[in-house]
Design an enzyme around this catalytic site. Structure first.
Site, PDB file in Angstrom:
ATOM      1  N   ASP A  56       7.143   2.102   0.531  1.00  0.00           N
ATOM      2  CA  ASP A  56       7.213   2.216  -0.929  1.00  0.00           C
ATOM      3  C   ASP A  56       8.608   2.677  -1.349  1.00  0.00           C
ATOM      4  OD1 ASP A  56       4.432   3.169   0.111  1.00  0.00           O
ATOM      5  OD2 ASP A  56       4.025   2.534  -1.943  1.00  0.00           O
ATOM      6  N   ASN A  67      -1.053   6.778   0.952  1.00  0.00           N
ATOM      7  CA  ASN A  67      -0.511   7.123   2.273  1.00  0.00           C
ATOM      8  C   ASN A  67      -0.641   8.622   2.555  1.00  0.00           C
ATOM      9  OD1 ASN A  67       0.407   4.566   3.164  1.00  0.00           O
ATOM     10  ND2 ASN A  67       2.112   4.712   1.703  1.00  0.00           N
ATOM     11  N   PHE A  85      -4.911  -1.598   4.319  1.00  0.00           N
ATOM     12  CA  PHE A  85      -5.034  -0.204   3.885  1.00  0.00           C
ATOM     13  C   PHE A  85      -5.212  -0.046   2.375  1.00  0.00           C
ATOM     14  CE2 PHE A  85      -4.544   4.314   4.250  1.00  0.00           C
ATOM     15  CZ  PHE A  85      -3.821   4.711   3.141  1.00  0.00           C
ATOM     16  N   ASN A  86      -4.330  -0.603   1.555  1.00  0.00           N
ATOM     17  CA  ASN A  86      -4.373  -0.360   0.110  1.00  0.00           C
ATOM     18  C   ASN A  86      -5.709  -0.776  -0.486  1.00  0.00           C
ATOM     19  OD1 ASN A  86      -1.781   0.678   0.005  1.00  0.00           O
ATOM     20  ND2 ASN A  86      -0.855  -1.321  -0.431  1.00  0.00           N
ATOM     21  N   THR A 115       2.007  -0.905  -5.202  1.00  0.00           N
ATOM     22  CA  THR A 115       2.289  -0.973  -3.759  1.00  0.00           C
ATOM     23  C   THR A 115       1.447   0.031  -2.980  1.00  0.00           C
ATOM     24  OG1 THR A 115       4.089   0.629  -3.924  1.00  0.00           O
ATOM     25  CG2 THR A 115       4.674  -1.703  -4.176  1.00  0.00           C
ATOM     26  N   HIS A 140       6.241  -3.873   4.354  1.00  0.00           N
ATOM     27  CA  HIS A 140       5.242  -4.340   3.388  1.00  0.00           C
ATOM     28  C   HIS A 140       5.727  -4.306   1.930  1.00  0.00           C
ATOM     29  CE1 HIS A 140       2.265  -4.126   6.631  1.00  0.00           C
ATOM     30  NE2 HIS A 140       2.591  -2.871   6.847  1.00  0.00           N
ATOM     31  N   ASP A 141       5.901  -3.120   1.373  1.00  0.00           N
ATOM     32  CA  ASP A 141       6.041  -2.977  -0.078  1.00  0.00           C
ATOM     33  C   ASP A 141       7.289  -3.617  -0.680  1.00  0.00           C
ATOM     34  OD1 ASP A 141       4.501   0.319   0.022  1.00  0.00           O
ATOM     35  OD2 ASP A 141       3.617  -1.683  -0.069  1.00  0.00           O
ATOM     36  N   ASP A 177       2.671   4.724  -3.607  1.00  0.00           N
ATOM     37  CA  ASP A 177       2.176   5.885  -2.826  1.00  0.00           C
ATOM     38  C   ASP A 177       3.168   6.216  -1.711  1.00  0.00           C
ATOM     39  OD1 ASP A 177      -0.154   4.470  -0.365  1.00  0.00           O
ATOM     40  OD2 ASP A 177       1.604   3.555  -1.313  1.00  0.00           O
TER      41      ASP A 177
HETATM   42  O1  RIB Z   1      -1.092  -1.840   4.440  1.00  0.00           O
HETATM   43  C1  RIB Z   1       0.229  -1.513   4.066  1.00  0.00           C
HETATM   44  C2  RIB Z   1       0.229  -0.757   2.786  1.00  0.00           C
HETATM   45  O2  RIB Z   1      -0.448   0.489   2.958  1.00  0.00           O
HETATM   46  C3  RIB Z   1       1.640  -0.384   2.321  1.00  0.00           C
HETATM   47  O3  RIB Z   1       1.649  -0.341   0.922  1.00  0.00           O
HETATM   48  C4  RIB Z   1       1.828   0.995   2.861  1.00  0.00           C
HETATM   49  O4  RIB Z   1       2.749   1.771   2.091  1.00  0.00           O
HETATM   50  C5  RIB Z   1       0.461   1.549   2.713  1.00  0.00           C
HETATM   51  O5  RIB Z   1       0.316   1.993   1.364  1.00  0.00           O
HETATM   52 CA    CA Z   2       2.408   1.682  -0.218  1.00  0.00          CA
END
Ligand code: RIB
Ligand code: CA
Length: 313
Positions: free
Chosen positions: A16, A41, A169-170, A127, A243-244, A11
């Site tokens: 990403d 996102n 979040f994801n 991701t 993160h990703d 996303d």
């Molecule tokens: O919490 C972080 C995640 O949420 C990452 O994948 C970021 O790109 C968002 O998608």
């Molecule tokens: Ca992401």
């Protein structure tokens, strides 16, 4: 060594984008069968556009990019423009993509790609919210045996949540999808906030990326500079967690990561703790582990790998 076939479900989102570039820079180890996009996102029309913009930035306009689900399986879509900007890739000014978006729905592509693969051949790398992956597993249960592993960025074991006090979040955006993946019986590796918050893009690391001096490196530096500001303000850290790219780095260099096998379940009912990944870190439930939960990374090795690979463009 034959390159490992993977599907990146993303996303974009600046992090990403860096994950895509890390994978695109590693053809000896990873064969990207396709890039599937999901709402997260930012809405789907932007995530699929951003994925194509990143492919063209990398000089890889031949990559197949697919648009998938425009929202979660049950919940209303929650996006994160406050973090990623209105475009989802604020911090860099990339041209509109000229490469085409594939006609097939991302879920159909995931199913087709798995069905045409050998057993245990495909690694899925979500991701973003796992809506596409979970929908594929529901629509085509037969593909489970074709999937070698799902290595995903999402969730959190002990680190507090970044979207609610307990949810990442994801997983928060699509908890039902995450729970379907957790219950799939497929080999799972979770790169959640416990590890990604140890991969901090400090000013020194950002400068090292910029010092590469290529258009790709400059774009990455610009994206991360924009993307990090939100987390620097929130967490008071010297940089933002990356993160990703941890998903791709785990495939490239698993030995720089550490974790343990745990039972993981996702809260899908409680408004208070919706999207919490309930990780049985100490095995107190006696329930069989269903996921390898990664909680540590050698961050110098991680950034060393990232900078070396970005230097290949
Ligand atoms: O919490 C972080 C995640 O949420 C990452 O994948 C970021 O790109 C968002 O998608
Ligand atoms: Ca992401």
């Amino acid at each position: 060594m034959t390159a490992r076939p993977i599907i990146i479900d993303c996303d974009p989102g600046q992090d990403d984008a860096v994950a895509l570039l890390l994978a695109l820079a590693s053809p000896d180890e990873l064969r990207i069968v396709g890039i599937t996009c999901v709402a997260g996102n930012v809405p789907l029309d932007l995530t699929q556009r951003n994925a194509r913009r990143i492919c063209e930035l990398a000089g890889r306009a031949e990559m197949q990019v697919f648009a998938g689900c425009p929202g979660p399986m049950v919940r209303p879509l929650k996006t994160a423009e406050a973090v990623h900007g209105e475009s989802g890739l604020d911090g860099v000014d990339l041209p509109d993509p000229t490469m085409s978006l594939q006609d097939r729905h991302a879920v159909e592509f995931i199913i087709d790609a798995c069905r045409s693969a050998e057993d245990g051949e495909i690694t899925l790398c979500p991701t973003g919210p796992m809506t596409n992956v979970a929908t594929a597993l529901v629509q085509a249960p037969d593909i489970r045996r074709k999937i070698r592993e799902i290595v995903f960025m999402g969730g959190t074991a002990i680190n507090p949540g970044n979207t609610t006090p307990v949810a990442e979040f994801n997983v928060y955006v699509d908890p039902h999808a995450a729970q379907i993946v957790m219950q799939s019986g497929i080999k799972l590796t979770m790169l959640g906030l416990d590890v990604t918050h140890k991969a901090i893009t400090t000013p020194k690391r950002l400068a090292a990326i910029r010092a590469i001096g290529s258009p790709v490196a400059e774009a990455v530096a610009g994206m991360l500079e924009f993307y990090d500001r939100h987390d620097i303000e929130r967490y008071g850290m010297p940089g933002g967690p990356l993160h990703d790219p941890c998903v791709i780095a785990y495939l490239l260099a698993p030995d720089i990561f550490m974790g343990r096998d745990c039972h993981v379940a996702v809260e899908t009912g409680s408004e208070l703790t919706l999207g919490q990944t309930v990780v049985d870190w100490w095995g107190v439930t006696g329930m069989a582990p269903n996921c390898h939960v990664v909680d540590h990374v050698d961050s110098n090795a991680f950034y060393g790998l990232l900078i070396e690979r970005l230097g290949r463009f």
